[in-house]
Design a protein around this motif. Structure first.
Motif, PDB file in Angstrom:
ATOM      1  N   TYR A 108       0.824  -1.209   0.000  1.00  0.00           N
ATOM      2  CA  TYR A 108       0.000   0.000   0.000  1.00  0.00           C
ATOM      3  C   TYR A 108       0.861   1.262   0.000  1.00  0.00           C
ATOM      4  CZ  TYR A 108      -4.679  -1.976   0.427  1.00  0.00           C
ATOM      5  OH  TYR A 108      -5.864  -2.609   0.166  1.00  0.00           O
ATOM      6  N   LEU A 109       1.977   1.232   0.733  1.00  0.00           N
ATOM      7  CA  LEU A 109       2.870   2.388   0.725  1.00  0.00           C
ATOM      8  C   LEU A 109       3.424   2.623  -0.679  1.00  0.00           C
ATOM      9  CD1 LEU A 109       4.851   1.887   4.069  1.00  0.00           C
ATOM     10  CD2 LEU A 109       3.098   3.596   3.592  1.00  0.00           C
ATOM     11  N   GLN A 110       3.777   1.536  -1.372  1.00  0.00           N
ATOM     12  CA  GLN A 110       4.267   1.654  -2.746  1.00  0.00           C
ATOM     13  C   GLN A 110       3.182   2.210  -3.665  1.00  0.00           C
ATOM     14  OE1 GLN A 110       5.470  -2.419  -3.307  1.00  0.00           O
ATOM     15  NE2 GLN A 110       7.551  -2.088  -2.538  1.00  0.00           N
ATOM     16  N   LEU A 111       1.949   1.732  -3.465  1.00  0.00           N
ATOM     17  CA  LEU A 111       0.822   2.213  -4.273  1.00  0.00           C
ATOM     18  C   LEU A 111       0.593   3.705  -4.050  1.00  0.00           C
ATOM     19  CD1 LEU A 111      -1.659   1.666  -6.106  1.00  0.00           C
ATOM     20  CD2 LEU A 111      -2.935   1.168  -4.011  1.00  0.00           C
ATOM     21  N   LEU A 112       0.627   4.119  -2.778  1.00  0.00           N
ATOM     22  CA  LEU A 112       0.420   5.533  -2.465  1.00  0.00           C
ATOM     23  C   LEU A 112       1.550   6.385  -3.040  1.00  0.00           C
ATOM     24  CD1 LEU A 112      -0.833   5.209   1.238  1.00  0.00           C
ATOM     25  CD2 LEU A 112      -2.209   5.737  -0.790  1.00  0.00           C
ATOM     26  N   GLY A 119       0.624  13.304   1.265  1.00  0.00           N
ATOM     27  CA  GLY A 119       1.059  12.914   2.598  1.00  0.00           C
ATOM     28  C   GLY A 119       0.397  11.617   3.015  1.00  0.00           C
ATOM     29  N   ILE A 120       0.908  11.024   4.093  1.00  0.00           N
ATOM     30  CA  ILE A 120       0.387   9.742   4.577  1.00  0.00           C
ATOM     31  C   ILE A 120       0.155   9.822   6.078  1.00  0.00           C
ATOM     32  CG2 ILE A 120       0.948   7.303   4.953  1.00  0.00           C
ATOM     33  CD1 ILE A 120       2.450   7.337   2.296  1.00  0.00           C
ATOM     34  N   TYR A 132       9.548   2.858   7.300  1.00  0.00           N
ATOM     35  CA  TYR A 132      10.108   4.201   7.507  1.00  0.00           C
ATOM     36  C   TYR A 132      11.132   4.532   6.412  1.00  0.00           C
ATOM     37  CZ  TYR A 132      12.850   8.001   9.492  1.00  0.00           C
ATOM     38  OH  TYR A 132      13.517   9.182   9.679  1.00  0.00           O
ATOM     39  N   GLN A 133      11.992   3.569   6.103  1.00  0.00           N
ATOM     40  CA  GLN A 133      13.017   3.806   5.094  1.00  0.00           C
ATOM     41  C   GLN A 133      12.389   4.067   3.724  1.00  0.00           C
ATOM     42  OE1 GLN A 133      16.005   4.424   5.793  1.00  0.00           O
ATOM     43  NE2 GLN A 133      16.022   3.705   7.909  1.00  0.00           N
ATOM     44  N   PHE A 134      11.316   3.366   3.402  1.00  0.00           N
ATOM     45  CA  PHE A 134      10.643   3.588   2.119  1.00  0.00           C
ATOM     46  C   PHE A 134      10.027   4.985   2.071  1.00  0.00           C
ATOM     47  CE2 PHE A 134       6.825   3.537  -0.525  1.00  0.00           C
ATOM     48  CZ  PHE A 134       7.377   3.146  -1.739  1.00  0.00           C
ATOM     49  N   LEU A 135       9.380   5.391   3.179  1.00  0.00           N
ATOM     50  CA  LEU A 135       8.768   6.723   3.237  1.00  0.00           C
ATOM     51  C   LEU A 135       9.823   7.819   3.107  1.00  0.00           C
ATOM     52  CD1 LEU A 135       6.202   5.955   6.059  1.00  0.00           C
ATOM     53  CD2 LEU A 135       5.633   6.631   3.723  1.00  0.00           C
ATOM     54  N   ASN A 136      10.980   7.568   3.706  1.00  0.00           N
ATOM     55  CA  ASN A 136      12.091   8.509   3.566  1.00  0.00           C
ATOM     56  C   ASN A 136      12.533   8.609   2.112  1.00  0.00           C
ATOM     57  OD1 ASN A 136      12.888  10.010   5.724  1.00  0.00           O
ATOM     58  ND2 ASN A 136      14.516   8.646   6.402  1.00  0.00           N
ATOM     59  N   LYS A 137      12.551   7.472   1.447  1.00  0.00           N
ATOM     60  CA  LYS A 137      13.008   7.403   0.057  1.00  0.00           C
ATOM     61  C   LYS A 137      12.093   8.193  -0.874  1.00  0.00           C
ATOM     62  CE  LYS A 137      14.027   4.013  -3.578  1.00  0.00           C
ATOM     63  NZ  LYS A 137      14.025   2.554  -3.915  1.00  0.00           N
ATOM     64  N   ILE A 138      10.777   8.059  -0.682  1.00  0.00           N
ATOM     65  CA  ILE A 138       9.854   8.761  -1.587  1.00  0.00           C
ATOM     66  C   ILE A 138       9.570  10.184  -1.104  1.00  0.00           C
ATOM     67  CG2 ILE A 138       8.801   6.607  -2.349  1.00  0.00           C
ATOM     68  CD1 ILE A 138       6.411   7.200  -0.555  1.00  0.00           C
ATOM     69  N   ASN A 139      10.106  10.517   0.086  1.00  0.00           N
ATOM     70  CA  ASN A 139      10.039  11.895   0.602  1.00  0.00           C
ATOM     71  C   ASN A 139       8.601  12.414   0.706  1.00  0.00           C
ATOM     72  OD1 ASN A 139      11.187  14.258   1.617  1.00  0.00           O
ATOM     73  ND2 ASN A 139      11.279  15.212  -0.408  1.00  0.00           N
ATOM     74  N   PHE A 152      11.959   6.801  15.448  1.00  0.00           N
ATOM     75  CA  PHE A 152      11.996   7.671  14.276  1.00  0.00           C
ATOM     76  C   PHE A 152      11.380   9.036  14.586  1.00  0.00           C
ATOM     77  CE2 PHE A 152      11.277   3.262  12.636  1.00  0.00           C
ATOM     78  CZ  PHE A 152      12.602   3.047  12.262  1.00  0.00           C
ATOM     79  N   PRO A 153      11.961  10.121  14.022  1.00  0.00           N
ATOM     80  CA  PRO A 153      11.496  11.487  14.314  1.00  0.00           C
ATOM     81  C   PRO A 153      10.257  11.863  13.508  1.00  0.00           C
ATOM     82  CG  PRO A 153      13.341  11.578  12.804  1.00  0.00           C
ATOM     83  CD  PRO A 153      13.144  10.115  13.130  1.00  0.00           C
ATOM     84  N   ILE A 154       9.133  11.253  13.855  1.00  0.00           N
ATOM     85  CA  ILE A 154       7.892  11.484  13.116  1.00  0.00           C
ATOM     86  C   ILE A 154       6.844  12.076  14.061  1.00  0.00           C
ATOM     87  CG2 ILE A 154       6.015  10.380  11.845  1.00  0.00           C
ATOM     88  CD1 ILE A 154       7.989   8.301  10.914  1.00  0.00           C
TER      89      ILE A 154
END
Length: 335
Positions: A108-112, A119-120, A132-139, A152-154
């Motif tokens: 789902y993260l990849q789809l989004l 934003g998510i 977290y690493q994937f979300l960082n990658k797609i910024n 993580f600083p979220i």
């Protein structure tokens, strides 16, 4: 044939750029110009193309929301709040049901990411390293809702589960109960299970009551059936228990059903307090005393945090939302 932004600009006697600024909430025009353009838009029945708007503003005006489950008023209320915030700023919401499955969550993260959401909002589940690493990658900006991460600083929006559980337990103690059991959810659940269990134990310790872990039933979840089974287990290990703190309203209502089947009167023979204040809490018999989490408000706060991050490009402060004990009829003062 559908009207275009060029048709609107021509009829309103303004530039296409001016129409675009008005549609995207940008500055650089008078109130009279805005009024004239909006009148023309209504007259022509113009609907701006979402893809075109995205190309202009570099935004898709969509927010992705991940839920581990989609049943219950808890989810409904959180989503109502998120949609309220999103709608007020002209955005839409895409809901994803992860079932707390790591692989499904990643898909789902990849789809989004492919849909280029703005934003998510990551709701009610523990944030894994790979996610977290994937979300960082797609910024993509992210906010945790009814969850938090110490790693993580979220930014997050949630109730302090430790303090809320402490308050619920102390409420029972102040009603004269000293032999108190707990239906805890899962101790492995670091988001809700463990903090609520720790709050329960700390309240007993602070009030000089025995800390006996046999009085805590790890139900392994927060559902109705878990509450009914957990209540039976609690009675087997502690026949003299006079009050129960359940770590969710569904657990509490399940416990009340099991008590009814056994011919045990709530609250005359045993008092029960829940957690969440879901819609059904006020409809149970007796009506359930519980810890309220303001889910609609929390959802709206999370939605606004995401939107503010997009507008200001800054990270907002996390928000701890105040809980409240809602007194109804399932707890009785012990003489």
């Amino acid at each position: 044939m559908a009207s275009t932004i060029k048709d609107v600009a021509k009829k309103a006697n303004v530039s296409i750029a001016t129409v675009s600024r008005i549609l995207n909430g940008q500055k650089g025009y008078s109130s009279n110009t805005k009024g004239r353009v909006l009148e023309v838009i209504e007259e022509l029945g113009y609907h701006p193309n979402a893809v075109a708007r995205g190309l202009i503003s570099k935004r898709t005006h969509t927010i992705g929301v991940l839920f581990p489950y989609l049943s219950g008023s808890l989810v409904t209320d959180l989503l109502r709040g998120i949609e309220k915030a999103a709608s007020a700023k002209g955005s839409s919401v895409i809901v994803c049901h992860t079932e707390s499955d790591e692989e499904k969550t990643m898909k789902y993260l990849q789809l989004l990411g492919e849909k280029r959401v703005d934003g998510i909002i990551y709701t009610s589940q523990f944030l894994k390293e790979e996610h977290y690493q994937f979300l960082n990658k797609i910024n993509v900006p992210i906010v945790l809702l009814s969850s938090k991460s110490d790693k993580f600083p979220i930014p997050y929006v949630k109730v302090d589960d430790f303090k809320a559980a402490y308050s619920a337990t102390e409420y029972l103690i102040n009603k004269g109960h000293v032999n108190i059991g707990m239906l805890s959810g899962s101790e492995k659940d670091r988001i809700a299970g463990k903090p609520r269990m720790d709050g329960f134990l700390k309240a007993l310790e602070s009030n000089n009551l025995p800390l006996d872990k046999k009085n805590i039933i790890d139900t392994g979840g927060f559902g109705f059936d878990k509450g009914a089974v957990g209540f039976e287990k609690l009675l087997k290990v502690n026949h003299g228990v006079t009050a129960v703190f359940a770590a969710s309203d569904e657990l509490a209502i399940g416990a009340m059903f099991a008590a009814y089947q056994r011919g045990i009167s709530v609250p005359d023979e045993i008092s029960i307090i829940g957690y969440d204040n879901i819609n059904y809490a006020n409809l149970s018999v007796p009506a359930l005393t519980t810890v309220q989490q303001p889910f609609v408000e929390m959802g709206e706060m999370a939605g606004n945090m995401i939107l503010d991050m997009l507008e200001t490009n800054t990270i907002p402060k996390s928000q701890i939302v105040q809980h409240e004990i809602i007194e109804r009829l399932s707890v009785k003062e012990r003489s």
